[in-house]
Design a protein around this motif. Structure first.
Motif, PDB file in Angstrom:
ATOM      1  N   LYS A  59      87.724 -45.729  68.169  1.00 46.52           N
ATOM      2  CA  LYS A  59      88.140 -45.649  69.575  1.00 46.52           C
ATOM      3  C   LYS A  59      87.426 -44.491  70.254  1.00 46.52           C
ATOM      4  O   LYS A  59      87.468 -43.346  69.764  1.00 46.52           O
ATOM      5  N   LEU A  60      86.784 -44.779  71.383  1.00 44.81           N
ATOM      6  CA  LEU A  60      85.960 -43.796  72.078  1.00 44.81           C
ATOM      7  C   LEU A  60      86.310 -43.742  73.556  1.00 44.81           C
ATOM      8  O   LEU A  60      86.817 -44.710  74.122  1.00 44.81           O
ATOM      9  N   ASN A  61      86.009 -42.616  74.187  1.00 38.90           N
ATOM     10  CA  ASN A  61      86.298 -42.457  75.613  1.00 38.90           C
ATOM     11  C   ASN A  61      85.243 -43.109  76.499  1.00 38.90           C
ATOM     12  O   ASN A  61      85.471 -43.308  77.690  1.00 38.90           O
ATOM     13  N   GLU A  62      84.079 -43.408  75.920  1.00 37.85           N
ATOM     14  CA  GLU A  62      83.021 -44.049  76.688  1.00 37.85           C
ATOM     15  C   GLU A  62      82.150 -44.881  75.760  1.00 37.85           C
ATOM     16  O   GLU A  62      82.173 -44.696  74.544  1.00 37.85           O
ATOM     17  N   MET A  63      81.388 -45.778  76.327  1.00 35.82           N
ATOM     18  CA  MET A  63      80.525 -46.643  75.531  1.00 35.82           C
ATOM     19  C   MET A  63      79.432 -45.823  74.860  1.00 35.82           C
ATOM     20  O   MET A  63      78.667 -45.136  75.519  1.00 35.82           O
ATOM     21  N   PRO A  64      79.331 -45.869  73.536  1.00 33.00           N
ATOM     22  CA  PRO A  64      78.288 -45.123  72.845  1.00 33.00           C
ATOM     23  C   PRO A  64      76.954 -45.854  72.895  1.00 33.00           C
ATOM     24  O   PRO A  64      76.917 -47.082  73.025  1.00 33.00           O
ATOM     25  N   LYS A  85      78.875 -56.065  73.372  1.00 35.45           N
ATOM     26  CA  LYS A  85      79.742 -56.528  72.292  1.00 35.45           C
ATOM     27  C   LYS A  85      80.093 -55.354  71.387  1.00 35.45           C
ATOM     28  O   LYS A  85      79.204 -54.728  70.804  1.00 35.45           O
ATOM     29  N   THR A  86      81.373 -55.060  71.270  1.00 36.96           N
ATOM     30  CA  THR A  86      81.798 -53.921  70.452  1.00 36.96           C
ATOM     31  C   THR A  86      82.834 -54.289  69.403  1.00 36.96           C
ATOM     32  O   THR A  86      83.107 -53.494  68.515  1.00 36.96           O
ATOM     33  N   GLU A  87      83.414 -55.484  69.475  1.00 33.02           N
ATOM     34  CA  GLU A  87      84.489 -55.839  68.543  1.00 33.02           C
ATOM     35  C   GLU A  87      84.102 -57.063  67.722  1.00 33.02           C
ATOM     36  O   GLU A  87      83.268 -57.859  68.111  1.00 33.02           O
ATOM     37  N   GLY A  88      84.722 -57.176  66.557  1.00 30.95           N
ATOM     38  CA  GLY A  88      84.436 -58.300  65.670  1.00 30.95           C
ATOM     39  C   GLY A  88      83.049 -58.255  65.062  1.00 30.95           C
ATOM     40  O   GLY A  88      82.477 -59.294  64.708  1.00 30.95           O
ATOM     41  N   LEU A  89      82.503 -57.035  64.898  1.00 28.39           N
ATOM     42  CA  LEU A  89      81.151 -56.894  64.341  1.00 28.39           C
ATOM     43  C   LEU A  89      81.167 -57.109  62.830  1.00 28.39           C
ATOM     44  O   LEU A  89      82.115 -56.718  62.144  1.00 28.39           O
ATOM     45  N   GLN A  90      80.117 -57.708  62.319  1.00 25.67           N
ATOM     46  CA  GLN A  90      79.928 -57.766  60.868  1.00 25.67           C
ATOM     47  C   GLN A  90      78.656 -57.002  60.534  1.00 25.67           C
ATOM     48  O   GLN A  90      77.558 -57.369  60.949  1.00 25.67           O
TER      49      GLN A  90
END
Length: 404
Positions: A59-64, A85-90
């Motif tokens: 969890k981050l305060n801004e997009m890395p 896309k940040t979630e569900g990564l493989q």
């Protein structure tokens, strides 16, 4: 040498997440597809580790711009987040291979190499006070079933590594626990000073544990096969008991960065040859009539290199033992696990934690936190995601608690 301690006691009669930018997924071996646990996922100083199933949530305060994924024996991967896309990564990590020409590292005398790494601690580790944010979890299992889960967010004040750990402090920011309501689970487990383990077991800083001449003189040293951590070659020094002492010693490995000569990882496992000595090292107290039989006490401490400084990043401590009651034919196996990951660190304008707010090494976490049911309990915090088996156990324990 400080003892790692475990308390057995009679028991009387946990939640999830969310935030601004969440980077989540699973990390697996590129060749086998098997999930990888304890993989470090980081964006700058913010970090987490994968759970037993290889899952993570950062969890981050801004997009890395990118996140780094590193693990012992694997090539570090810098993952650029495409198309938002940040979630569900493989994420598939590729195992590293050691080239023959690199095995010249074994020209080192292993004891001399450890001594050099000790001498270089003041220059390789933090020279200023720091405040670390961490997530701590302890669990207890009876055979293969969870009977106790507790976890919390903690602050750790660390003085410079040129000083001892005596002024280092831990305070609990937020915590919770859940206990089995089953009548047969009357024997439970308390780990003494669990949240303080990142202070006590910071082996690089707390020389009383191992890295002092008197203790090291009791061990035999040998060079092991080199490894990679975060794409950096590591000398690996193996230790094993070399003399007989009146307390149990350890078998273990030191991972030492080949360029900086800094300790990157330390693995220790208590020698179980003498069961009485092992018991004295592990056990503080037990109910009358219960026979304690030690099986394992192991510990892993990881240090992460960031901003030109190494600092403790992850710790995992495992107790395995059997308990035997009089007039019972079969012993019952128990496993207690303590796990902590540093999720953030601060080096500017750091203030010490007041003594009145600090967690004492003689305290049990069980006694300091209360029962919870809020499903959004950890919504704003980085945590070690519960594995599928632990998540099911939590839901089951909550359900039983509600019925009772």
């Amino acid at each position: 040498m400080k003892r790692l301690v475990l308390i057995l006691m009679l028991l009387a009669p946990l939640a999830m997440m969310a935030q601004q930018v969440v980077v989540s997924g699973v990390v697996v071996d590129q060749k086998t597809g098997d999930p990888l646990r304890q993989v470090s996922i980081s964006a700058g100083r913010i970090s987490v580790v994968t759970n037993e199933d290889g899952d993570f949530s950062l969890k981050l305060n801004e997009m890395p711009k990118a996140v780094n994924i590193s693990h012992l024996g694997y090539k570090t991967q810098r993952l650029t987040l495409k198309d938002g896309k940040t979630e569900g990564l493989q994420i598939r990590l590729e195992p590293t291979t050691i080239q023959l020409r690199e095995i010249v590292v074994q020209n080192y005398n292993p004891r001399e190499l450890v001594n050099i790494a000790i001498d270089k601690i003041p220059e390789n580790y933090s020279k200023v006070p720091e405040l670390l944010k961490g997530f701590y979890r302890e669990t207890a299992m009876k055979r293969k079933h969870y009977i106790y889960v507790a976890e919390g967010v903690e602050d750790m004040y660390k003085t410079p590594y040129t000083r001892s750990v005596h002024r280092d402090r831990v305070s609990i920011v937020k915590g919770r626990r859940l206990l089995s309501q089953k009548q047969g689970d009357t024997l439970g487990v308390k780990v003494l000073g669990g949240p303080v383990l990142p202070v006590q077991l910071d082996v690089v800083k707390n020389h009383d544990i191992l890295l002092n001449k008197e203790e090291l003189d009791g061990y035999k040293f040998s060079m092991d096969i080199p490894e990679y951590i975060n794409d950096r070659l590591q000398y690996v020094v193996r230790i094993e008991p070399g003399v007989v002492k009146d307390y149990a010693l350890f078998n273990g490995r030191f991972y030492i960065d080949s360029e900086r000569l800094a300790f990157t990882r330390i693995e220790l496992e208590l020698d179980m040859t003498d069961k009485e000595k092992a018991t004295n090292r592990m056990l503080v107290k037990k109910p009358f009539g219960v026979k304690f039989k030690p099986r394992e006490l192991s510990c892993v401490i990881d240090y992460r290199y960031e901003d030109g400084v190494s600092r403790i990043s992850y710790l995992r401590n495992i107790f395995r033992f059997n308990c035997d009651w009089k007039k019972r034919l079969l012993a019952t196996s128990f496993t207690a696990t303590c796990e902590m990951v540093v999720t953030d660190s601060q080096s500017q304008d750091v203030q010490p934690i007041a003594n009145r707010s600090s967690f004492d090494s003689k305290d049990a976490y069980y006694d300091k936190v209360e029962y919870f049911m809020d499903p959004e309990y950890w919504s704003q915090y980085n945590i070690i995601e519960p594995s599928e088996s632990l998540d099911k156990a939590i839901r089951k324990l909550v359900s039983k608690y509600r019925r009772n």
